[in-house]
Design a protein around this motif. Structure first.
Motif, PDB file in Angstrom:
ATOM      1  N   MET A   1      44.224 -15.587  33.999  1.00 52.39           N
ATOM      2  CA  MET A   1      44.902 -16.868  33.939  1.00 52.39           C
ATOM      3  C   MET A   1      45.846 -16.914  32.739  1.00 52.39           C
ATOM      4  N   LEU A   2      46.961 -17.609  32.910  1.00 52.66           N
ATOM      5  CA  LEU A   2      47.908 -17.872  31.828  1.00 52.66           C
ATOM      6  C   LEU A   2      47.939 -19.375  31.584  1.00 52.66           C
ATOM      7  N   ILE A   3      48.084 -19.742  30.321  1.00 50.32           N
ATOM      8  CA  ILE A   3      48.153 -21.154  29.962  1.00 50.32           C
ATOM      9  C   ILE A   3      49.429 -21.378  29.170  1.00 50.32           C
ATOM     10  N   GLY A   4      50.208 -22.340  29.593  1.00 51.60           N
ATOM     11  CA  GLY A   4      51.411 -22.727  28.869  1.00 51.60           C
ATOM     12  C   GLY A   4      51.246 -24.149  28.386  1.00 51.60           C
TER      13      GLY A   4
ATOM     14  N   GLU B   1      42.612 -18.762  41.553  1.00 57.10           N
ATOM     15  CA  GLU B   1      42.249 -20.134  41.902  1.00 57.10           C
ATOM     16  C   GLU B   1      40.959 -20.588  41.219  1.00 57.10           C
ATOM     17  N   LYS B   2      39.952 -19.752  41.253  1.00 57.71           N
ATOM     18  CA  LYS B   2      38.656 -20.130  40.677  1.00 57.71           C
ATOM     19  C   LYS B   2      38.781 -20.433  39.185  1.00 57.71           C
ATOM     20  N   SER B   3      39.502 -19.608  38.471  1.00 54.38           N
ATOM     21  CA  SER B   3      39.663 -19.790  37.023  1.00 54.38           C
ATOM     22  C   SER B   3      40.472 -21.040  36.704  1.00 54.38           C
ATOM     23  N   VAL B   4      41.546 -21.253  37.442  1.00 54.98           N
ATOM     24  CA  VAL B   4      42.403 -22.420  37.207  1.00 54.98           C
ATOM     25  C   VAL B   4      41.633 -23.703  37.502  1.00 54.98           C
ATOM     26  N   MET B   5      40.944 -23.753  38.617  1.00 61.36           N
ATOM     27  CA  MET B   5      40.216 -24.954  38.981  1.00 61.36           C
ATOM     28  C   MET B   5      39.074 -25.237  38.001  1.00 61.36           C
ATOM     29  N   LYS B   6      38.430 -24.205  37.523  1.00 64.41           N
ATOM     30  CA  LYS B   6      37.364 -24.373  36.537  1.00 64.41           C
ATOM     31  C   LYS B   6      37.921 -24.987  35.253  1.00 64.41           C
ATOM     32  N   ARG B   7      39.071 -24.514  34.812  1.00 62.51           N
ATOM     33  CA  ARG B   7      39.696 -25.029  33.592  1.00 62.51           C
ATOM     34  C   ARG B   7      40.125 -26.481  33.773  1.00 62.51           C
ATOM     35  N   ILE B   8      40.712 -26.801  34.926  1.00 60.59           N
ATOM     36  CA  ILE B   8      41.131 -28.181  35.187  1.00 60.59           C
ATOM     37  C   ILE B   8      39.915 -29.105  35.215  1.00 60.59           C
ATOM     38  N   ASP B   9      38.850 -28.676  35.869  1.00 65.00           N
ATOM     39  CA  ASP B   9      37.622 -29.481  35.914  1.00 65.00           C
ATOM     40  C   ASP B   9      37.096 -29.753  34.512  1.00 65.00           C
ATOM     41  N   ARG B  10      37.142 -28.741  33.655  1.00 66.30           N
ATOM     42  CA  ARG B  10      36.666 -28.906  32.276  1.00 66.30           C
ATOM     43  C   ARG B  10      37.521 -29.922  31.517  1.00 66.30           C
ATOM     44  N   TYR B  11      38.830 -29.842  31.655  1.00 61.92           N
ATOM     45  CA  TYR B  11      39.707 -30.810  31.001  1.00 61.92           C
ATOM     46  C   TYR B  11      39.482 -32.216  31.541  1.00 61.92           C
ATOM     47  N   GLU B  12      39.237 -32.341  32.832  1.00 61.85           N
ATOM     48  CA  GLU B  12      38.962 -33.653  33.428  1.00 61.85           C
ATOM     49  C   GLU B  12      37.662 -34.233  32.868  1.00 61.85           C
TER      50      GLU B  12
END
Length: 115
Positions: free
Chosen positions: A74-77, A92-103
């Motif tokens: 994953m890349l984060i900007g 997808e799994k990594s991105v969704m996990k990160r978004i869930d954590r931020y939420e």
């Protein structure tokens, strides 16, 4: 070596919600038609992402070497002005996990603010 080319791009909007689009590394320029504040180009073996930041109203530019792009999970900007994550690109799994954590964090902060 198996090369995974399917990726997800999640871009934060002005309301701190993420617009999420699935694409393929080989079709990444087509994302220009799907997520309007994001423009992708390819030059000299680099992906160049230009984002009209919905948070600070400035344009941010990110450059990623194609090899490192496809080999990373994953890349984060982020928005340099506000020092906050602006987009996630990757599996997808990594991105969704990160978004869930931020939420989760955002919801916890909202609960503290309401009290």
């Amino acid at each position: 070596m198996l090369l995974r080319t399917n990726i997800v791009i999640a871009l934060k909007d002005a309301f701190n919600k993420y617009t999420i689009e699935e694409t393929n590394v080989f079709k990444i320029k087509q994302i220009n038609n799907k997520i309007t504040p994001l423009k992708v180009s390819i030059k000299n073996k680099e992906f160049i992402f230009k984002v009209n930041c919905p948070l600070c109203n400035r344009t941010h530019v990110y450059r990623y070497n194609i090899n490192s792009f496809v080999n990373r999970e994953m890349l984060i900007g982020g928005c340099e002005t506000l020092n906050t994550p602006l987009f996630f690109i990757g599996e997808e799994k990594s991105v969704m996990k990160r978004i869930d954590r931020y939420e989760q964090i955002k919801n916890q902060l909202d609960m503290i603010t309401i009290k």
